[in-house]
Design an enzyme around this catalytic site. Structure first.
Site, PDB file in Angstrom:
ATOM      1  N   HIS A  78       0.890  -1.176   0.000  1.00  0.00           N
ATOM      2  CA  HIS A  78       0.000   0.000   0.000  1.00  0.00           C
ATOM      3  C   HIS A  78       0.918   1.213   0.000  1.00  0.00           C
ATOM      4  O   HIS A  78       1.702   1.381   0.954  1.00  0.00           O
ATOM      5  CB  HIS A  78      -0.877   0.010   1.250  1.00  0.00           C
ATOM      6  CG  HIS A  78      -1.734  -1.205   1.367  1.00  0.00           C
ATOM      7  ND1 HIS A  78      -3.056  -1.227   0.979  1.00  0.00           N
ATOM      8  CD2 HIS A  78      -1.451  -2.454   1.810  1.00  0.00           C
ATOM      9  CE1 HIS A  78      -3.552  -2.437   1.188  1.00  0.00           C
ATOM     10  NE2 HIS A  78      -2.590  -3.207   1.693  1.00  0.00           N
ATOM     11  N   ASP A 103       2.768  -2.736   4.392  1.00  0.00           N
ATOM     12  CA  ASP A 103       2.916  -1.335   4.808  1.00  0.00           C
ATOM     13  C   ASP A 103       4.284  -1.199   5.485  1.00  0.00           C
ATOM     14  O   ASP A 103       4.371  -1.116   6.722  1.00  0.00           O
ATOM     15  CB  ASP A 103       1.792  -0.968   5.793  1.00  0.00           C
ATOM     16  CG  ASP A 103       0.424  -1.147   5.161  1.00  0.00           C
ATOM     17  OD1 ASP A 103       0.025  -0.277   4.369  1.00  0.00           O
ATOM     18  OD2 ASP A 103      -0.237  -2.166   5.440  1.00  0.00           O
ATOM     19  N   HIS A 151      -8.287  -8.158  -0.563  1.00  0.00           N
ATOM     20  CA  HIS A 151      -7.825  -8.679   0.720  1.00  0.00           C
ATOM     21  C   HIS A 151      -8.897  -9.644   1.231  1.00  0.00           C
ATOM     22  O   HIS A 151     -10.088  -9.300   1.249  1.00  0.00           O
ATOM     23  CB  HIS A 151      -7.666  -7.556   1.738  1.00  0.00           C
ATOM     24  CG  HIS A 151      -6.454  -6.694   1.552  1.00  0.00           C
ATOM     25  ND1 HIS A 151      -6.127  -6.085   0.371  1.00  0.00           N
ATOM     26  CD2 HIS A 151      -5.477  -6.350   2.443  1.00  0.00           C
ATOM     27  CE1 HIS A 151      -5.011  -5.399   0.533  1.00  0.00           C
ATOM     28  NE2 HIS A 151      -4.586  -5.535   1.779  1.00  0.00           N
ATOM     29  N   GLU A 209      -7.253 -12.297   6.010  1.00  0.00           N
ATOM     30  CA  GLU A 209      -6.174 -11.716   6.837  1.00  0.00           C
ATOM     31  C   GLU A 209      -6.609 -11.922   8.299  1.00  0.00           C
ATOM     32  O   GLU A 209      -5.996 -12.698   9.025  1.00  0.00           O
ATOM     33  CB  GLU A 209      -5.986 -10.229   6.520  1.00  0.00           C
ATOM     34  CG  GLU A 209      -4.925  -9.542   7.379  1.00  0.00           C
ATOM     35  CD  GLU A 209      -4.815  -8.036   7.113  1.00  0.00           C
ATOM     36  OE1 GLU A 209      -5.723  -7.446   6.489  1.00  0.00           O
ATOM     37  OE2 GLU A 209      -3.800  -7.442   7.560  1.00  0.00           O
TER      38      GLU A 209
END
Ligand code: HPA
Ligand code: ZN
Length: 349
Positions: free
Chosen positions: A27, A287, A205, A208
């Site tokens: 991201h 990230d 996504h 997760e």
């Protein structure tokens, strides 16, 4: 089939850093380092809630996905001008090139910025220009994937798609991110169907923090080509068989999973089991500015924690090229480079 040579455990980190790889789950707002957040705040005349870089970094102690997202959206609020988006993406691409990333498919969250009055053109043009420049100056190819925020409504996703369509030549696909639990993929069935008609690549996504059922619906309802994270798949044997048979890639992010407490410890991470079950798993940073490492840190730390071998290293890098949305010619070229990197490594051993 490439015969992977044996490589001693102490040489493995050097090999992991040296091999060419693609990054498919990053991201771009999650690559904003605290130093850059402060520099952009100053350039844009904004005051941050934290007195210093150190104080901001000290706040990066997360208990789950939501505790991270709250601080991640706050960090992104310093991005106002096209130059800010360019500088952020340029910094990531330069850092990724040092890790021998040869290709990156980069997520961005337009709604985080348009909600603050930043025009979508400012976001996309800045990021896209950085991707274009990186090809010539850093020797890395990069493309963009627009993510819809799943805590917002499908109507808001449609409005974002509408705004983005004049810029469609600047991104290759769409994804789905933000708070997973309580926001199943099927909430976005219609907007993903529209994106499919438009010829965009589709990812989401799923699995997760959310259950295997979200991976099934990402595949069957949204018809995605890759699953981002997907680590919860191992709880469902039928799902593992499906993912293996169809070679649906999983873009796994070990340090993210550790920092967001998806696994109690990196040694408990299931990447090795995913690979050994024949899944097309890849390693990514998610990230990196928030989770304590870029892609090579993810590789070296998860290998050290779980005892994976050179064979796993080859498989992961090869999977990253197979799973990418690049041309078949580019994929062949990178697969060849990967074999050469292994050969060179053994010769100099
Ligand atoms: N999950 C969901 N949304 C996100 C993530 C993530 O790991 N990173 C940035 N947005
Ligand atoms: Zn992610």
């Amino acid at each position: 089939m490439f015969k992977v040579p044996p490589i001693s455990a102490d040489r493995l980190p050097t090999l992991l850093r040296a091999i060419p790889k693609a990054e498919l789950h990053i991201h771009i707002e999650g690559s904003l380092e605290p130093e850059l957040i402060f520099a952009l705040a100053q350039r844009n005349g904004l005051t941050l809630q934290y007195p210093s870089v150190e104080a901001l970094r000290a706040a990066y102690a997360f208990t789950n996905l939501q505790s991270f997202l709250d601080i991640y959206y706050a960090g992104a609020s310093v991005l106002l001008h096209e130059r800010d988006f360019y500088d952020m993406a340029r910094a990531y691409l330069a850092r990724a090139a040092l890790d021998n990333v040869v290709h990156a498919e980069i997520f961005f969250d337009p709604q985080t910025h348009t909600a603050r009055g930043v025009p979508i053109e400012t976001v996309v043009n800045g990021l896209h220009r950085a991707c274009e420049d990186a090809r010539g100056t850093l020797g890395i190819s990069a493309s963009l994937i627009l993510c819809f925020l799943r805590h917002l409504s499908e109507e808001e996703a449609f409005a974002t798609l509408e705004q983005a369509l004049p810029l469609q030549d600047k991104f290759i696909g769409v994804g789905l991110d933000s708070s997973e639990v309580g926001h199943p993929p099927e909430k976005f069935a219609r907007v993903f169907a529209r994106c499919r008609e438009l010829g965009l690549h589709l990812v989401a996504h799923a699995g997760e923090e959310g259950p295997p059922a979200y991976i099934w619906s990402a595949l069957d309802v949204l018809k995605v080509e890759r699953i981002d994270h997907g680590v919860q798949a191992l709880k469902d044997e039928a799902l593992v068989r499906r993912l293996a048979q169809e070679r649906i890639p999983l873009t796994v992010c070990p340090l993210s999973n550790q920092k967001l407490c998806v696994f109690p410890d990196l040694k408990d991470h299931n990447l090795r089991q995913l690979l050994d079950a024949g899944l097309c798993a890849t390693v990514n940073s998610d990230d990196p500015a928030y989770f304590g490492g870029y892609i090579n840190d993810n590789f070296t730390q998860v290998f050290a924690a779980t005892g994976m071998t050179a064979r796993h290293a080859y498989q992961l890098a090869s999977n990253s090229f197979e799973a990418s949305f690049a041309s078949e010619a580019d994929k062949r070229h990178w697969q060849h480079q990967l074999k050469e990197a292994f050969d060179r490594f053994v010769e100099h051993d």
